[in-house]
Design a protein around this motif. Structure first.
Motif, mmCIF file in Angstrom:
data_model
loop_
_atom_site.group_PDB
_atom_site.id
_atom_site.type_symbol
_atom_site.label_atom_id
_atom_site.label_comp_id
_atom_site.label_asym_id
_atom_site.label_seq_id
_atom_site.Cartn_x
_atom_site.Cartn_y
_atom_site.Cartn_z
ATOM 1 N N PHE A 1 0.862 -1.178 0.000
ATOM 2 C CA PHE A 1 0.000 0.000 0.000
ATOM 3 C C PHE A 1 0.902 1.233 0.000
ATOM 4 C CE2 PHE A 1 -2.190 -3.454 2.078
ATOM 5 C CZ PHE A 1 -3.482 -3.409 1.556
ATOM 6 N N LYS A 2 1.082 1.827 -1.171
ATOM 7 C CA LYS A 2 1.970 2.986 -1.290
ATOM 8 C C LYS A 2 1.330 4.254 -0.733
ATOM 9 C CE LYS A 2 4.650 1.263 -5.220
ATOM 10 N NZ LYS A 2 5.894 1.177 -4.446
ATOM 11 N N ASN A 3 0.005 4.245 -0.607
ATOM 12 C CA ASN A 3 -0.702 5.417 -0.077
ATOM 13 C C ASN A 3 -1.246 5.127 1.311
ATOM 14 O OD1 ASN A 3 -0.347 6.899 -2.529
ATOM 15 N ND2 ASN A 3 -2.027 5.722 -3.433
ATOM 16 N N ALA A 4 -0.496 4.367 2.090
ATOM 17 C CA ALA A 4 -0.948 4.005 3.437
ATOM 18 C C ALA A 4 -0.839 5.155 4.414
ATOM 19 C CB ALA A 4 -0.138 2.812 3.946
ATOM 20 N N ILE A 5 -0.222 6.241 3.963
ATOM 21 C CA ILE A 5 -0.109 7.423 4.821
ATOM 22 C C ILE A 5 -0.078 8.663 3.937
ATOM 23 C CG2 ILE A 5 2.437 7.367 4.869
ATOM 24 C CD1 ILE A 5 2.159 8.235 7.865
ATOM 25 N N ASP A 6 -0.712 9.726 4.413
ATOM 26 C CA ASP A 6 -0.754 10.984 3.678
ATOM 27 C C ASP A 6 0.646 11.584 3.648
ATOM 28 O OD1 ASP A 6 -1.155 13.508 2.702
ATOM 29 O OD2 ASP A 6 -2.757 14.056 4.081
ATOM 30 N N PRO A 7 1.187 11.880 2.463
ATOM 31 C CA PRO A 7 2.561 12.399 2.390
ATOM 32 C C PRO A 7 2.735 13.775 3.000
ATOM 33 C CG PRO A 7 1.491 12.509 0.247
ATOM 34 C CD PRO A 7 0.566 11.738 1.145
ATOM 35 N N GLY A 8 1.645 14.513 3.222
ATOM 36 C CA GLY A 8 1.768 15.827 3.844
ATOM 37 C C GLY A 8 1.767 16.955 2.839
ATOM 38 N N PRO A 9 1.969 18.196 3.322
ATOM 39 C CA PRO A 9 1.927 19.361 2.433
ATOM 40 C C PRO A 9 3.104 19.358 1.471
ATOM 41 C CG PRO A 9 2.678 19.991 4.629
ATOM 42 C CD PRO A 9 2.227 18.560 4.717
ATOM 43 N N PRO A 10 2.999 20.075 0.344
ATOM 44 C CA PRO A 10 4.104 20.148 -0.618
ATOM 45 C C PRO A 10 5.291 20.898 -0.042
ATOM 46 C CG PRO A 10 2.364 21.698 -1.196
ATOM 47 C CD PRO A 10 1.825 20.850 -0.081
ATOM 48 N N PRO A 11 6.489 20.714 -0.633
ATOM 49 C CA PRO A 11 7.693 21.401 -0.136
ATOM 50 C C PRO A 11 7.528 22.913 -0.173
ATOM 51 C CG PRO A 11 8.250 19.695 -1.734
ATOM 52 C CD PRO A 11 6.768 19.847 -1.780
ATOM 53 N N GLN A 12 8.152 23.594 0.790
ATOM 54 C CA GLN A 12 8.113 25.047 0.862
ATOM 55 C C GLN A 12 9.456 25.624 0.426
ATOM 56 O OE1 GLN A 12 5.282 26.721 1.708
ATOM 57 N NE2 GLN A 12 4.281 24.699 1.809
ATOM 58 N N ALA A 13 9.421 26.770 -0.218
ATOM 59 C CA ALA A 13 10.651 27.429 -0.632
ATOM 60 C C ALA A 13 11.403 27.904 0.603
ATOM 61 C CB ALA A 13 10.331 28.606 -1.545
ATOM 62 N N SER A 14 12.726 27.745 0.600
ATOM 63 C CA SER A 14 13.535 28.137 1.751
ATOM 64 C C SER A 14 14.257 29.447 1.472
ATOM 65 C CB SER A 14 14.553 27.026 2.067
ATOM 66 O OG SER A 14 15.359 26.769 0.941
ATOM 67 N N GLY A 15 14.043 30.450 2.350
ATOM 68 C CA GLY A 15 14.738 31.735 2.238
ATOM 69 C C GLY A 15 14.383 32.456 0.951
ATOM 70 N N ASN A 16 15.422 33.100 0.380
ATOM 71 C CA ASN A 16 15.232 33.825 -0.869
ATOM 72 C C ASN A 16 15.395 32.930 -2.081
ATOM 73 O OD1 ASN A 16 14.860 36.245 0.538
ATOM 74 N ND2 ASN A 16 17.089 36.600 0.665
ATOM 75 N N GLN A 17 15.771 31.702 -1.863
ATOM 76 C CA GLN A 17 15.985 30.798 -2.978
ATOM 77 C C GLN A 17 14.662 30.201 -3.426
ATOM 78 O OE1 GLN A 17 18.809 27.913 -1.644
ATOM 79 N NE2 GLN A 17 20.475 29.380 -1.489
ATOM 80 N N GLN A 18 14.579 29.910 -4.692
ATOM 81 C CA GLN A 18 13.379 29.318 -5.257
ATOM 82 C C GLN A 18 13.348 27.808 -5.043
ATOM 83 O OE1 GLN A 18 10.810 31.076 -6.511
ATOM 84 N NE2 GLN A 18 11.982 32.855 -5.797
ATOM 85 N N GLN A 19 14.496 27.259 -4.671
ATOM 86 C CA GLN A 19 14.560 25.812 -4.478
ATOM 87 C C GLN A 19 13.706 25.425 -3.266
ATOM 88 O OE1 GLN A 19 18.442 24.312 -3.801
ATOM 89 N NE2 GLN A 19 17.825 22.162 -3.866
ATOM 90 N N LYS A 20 12.907 24.387 -3.451
ATOM 91 C CA LYS A 20 12.024 23.938 -2.388
ATOM 92 C C LYS A 20 12.657 22.801 -1.605
ATOM 93 C CE LYS A 20 7.735 25.336 -4.647
ATOM 94 N NZ LYS A 20 6.398 24.898 -5.133
ATOM 95 N N THR A 21 12.559 22.896 -0.295
ATOM 96 C CA THR A 21 13.123 21.864 0.573
ATOM 97 C C THR A 21 12.029 20.872 0.952
ATOM 98 O OG1 THR A 21 14.676 23.465 1.499
ATOM 99 C CG2 THR A 21 14.330 21.412 2.736
ATOM 100 N N PRO A 22 12.171 19.613 0.543
ATOM 101 C CA PRO A 22 11.111 18.649 0.871
ATOM 102 C C PRO A 22 11.102 18.336 2.355
ATOM 103 C CG PRO A 22 12.979 17.535 -0.152
ATOM 104 C CD PRO A 22 13.251 19.008 -0.238
#
Length: 404
Positions: A33-54
């Motif tokens: 069961f790959k969906n046995a748990i909710d993965p949670g909210p999407p990654p948020q951008a960290s600081g001024n960088q556009q890169q999102k931290t999972p």
């Protein structure tokens, strides 16, 4: 009328099913069961960088079978508990505890009700009906998070250990605790198969205390000091043994200590001798394979990754790399007075099974059927593969992984 005699996990006395090495080596994931748990909210951008931290992936933190082995309930960091049918391999119900969180689910002797610990808001233990999704009772008293929870194998009693450094004894029929033990540090608890004896692990002091259920307010009748001489060969001072789980064998002869490090232990339950040291896995105190120095010897990520099979012939254990280890413990021998000064016998896994991505945080065997359940970021039901090709032996798999 009391339920049938059962094991320390609240499961019935082992049935006629006889497990052997051939069956254990043929266990393969029959349903994942790959969906046995909710993965949670999407990654948020960290600081001024556009890169999102999972964010770190969410995991299932507890699983419990009912006495008949027909259902399994999982509890996860997404604050849900889910009910699965073991015979059909299907998810039958998803229930939520968003306000209080959910951890340490335990079936009572009714297959329609569980108890579980809270993870936020308060430290109350909740008695919950799976049938109509209602609370049946609240058990208040702890002043810290409950980290250990076990149901009596013979009646409606249960006990809990908390970060408030107490053990409380309860009865499902009344909300008031009927017994209290104060300890020097947070305890881990376990019933023996008769329900007449229970054990308390006092981790920070490397002690196991055994109590008579009828005289719990008296001193323990046995106090065991945990001492593994081989730890001094690795580092000095030797690392402490941090116990995160305990369970008695079905016959009451042995006590399994699940530890956060790279070894679990088996003690003689009558005299407290350290008989065996189970090795080979990567302890779940290491929160990341990529950052090996990140070690937290605490019961945050571990606690249910090691358990007995119902017949107590094997010990099952998870690992940080997702592999499942199976130790054959059928030939354990008690040590004579002369042998007690020597280190415990080292036991390597007879079978290693490839598991699922991420740590295998929960590993349990069905109390009645030849079925194993493992959980982490995914949930897997394992059955013996009758097709013929047996699983690789532990030695072959270690060579393949470059370990041996």
């Amino acid at each position: 009328m009391a339920p049938n005699p059962s094991t320390s996990n609240g499961n019935p006395t082992p049935p006629s099913l006889s497990l052997n090495n051939q069956i254990m080596t043929k266990l393969k994931p029959a349903k994942i069961f790959k969906n046995a748990i909710d993965p949670g909210p999407p990654p948020q951008a960290s600081g001024n960088q556009q890169q999102k931290t999972p964010p770190p992936p969410r995991s299932i933190t507890g699983i419990t079978f009912d006495d008949r082995g027909d259902q399994v309930v999982t509890a996860g960091e997404d604050e849900t508990f889910r009910v699965y049918n073991c015979k059909t391999g299907k998810l039958t119900k998803t229930l939520y505890s968003k306000k209080y969180g959910v951890d340490l689910p335990r079936f009572t002797h009714k297959n329609s009700a569980i108890i579980y610990a809270s993870t936020k808001e308060d430290d109350t233990i909740r008695y919950h009906s799976l049938h109509d999704n209602k609370y049946l009772q609240y058990f208040r008293g702890h002043k810290g998070k409950v980290v250990s929870l076990e149901v009596s194998p013979i009646d409606d009693g249960f006990m809990s250990g908390s970060l408030d450094k107490t053990v409380r004894l309860w009865d499902l029929r009344t909300p008031t605790c009927r017994g209290l033990l104060s300890l020097p540090c947070p305890p881990i608890v376990a019933y023996d198969s008769t329900g007449m004896v229970f054990a308390v692990a006092v981790g920070a002091f490397a002690r196991i205390l055994l109590y008579d259920q009828a005289n719990f307010d008296k001193s323990p009748f046995l106090a065991v000091e945990l001492n593994d001489p081989t730890l001094a060969q690795i580092s000095y001072p030797p690392r402490p043994i941090f116990v995160t789980h305990m369970s008695f064998s079905a016959d009451g002869k042995y006590l399994l200590l699940g530890c956060s490090g790279n070894a679990h232990y088996i003690l003689d339950a009558f005299e407290g001798q350290m008989i065996a040291k189970l090795e080979g896995h990567i302890g779940l105190e290491r929160r990341s394979l990529a950052v090996p120095e990140l070690i937290e010897p605490a019961k945050g990520i571990s606690g249910e990754e090691v358990s007995w099979t119902p017949d107590s012939k094997y010990v099952l254990g998870g690992s940080l790399d997702g592999r499942i280890f199976i130790w054959d413990v059928q030939n354990l021998q008690n040590r004579s007075d002369h042998d007690r000064k020597f280190p415990p016998m080292k036991v390597q896994a007879t079978t290693i099974l490839d598991g699922h991505p991420g740590p295998a945080r929960c590993v349990k065997f069905n109390p009645r059927f030849a079925m194993m359940c493992t959980a982490g970021t995914e949930l897997a039901f394992w059955l013996p593969d009758p097709a013929g090709e047996s699983e690789e032996t532990a030695k072959d798999l270690l060579k393949k992984k470059g370990v041996a």
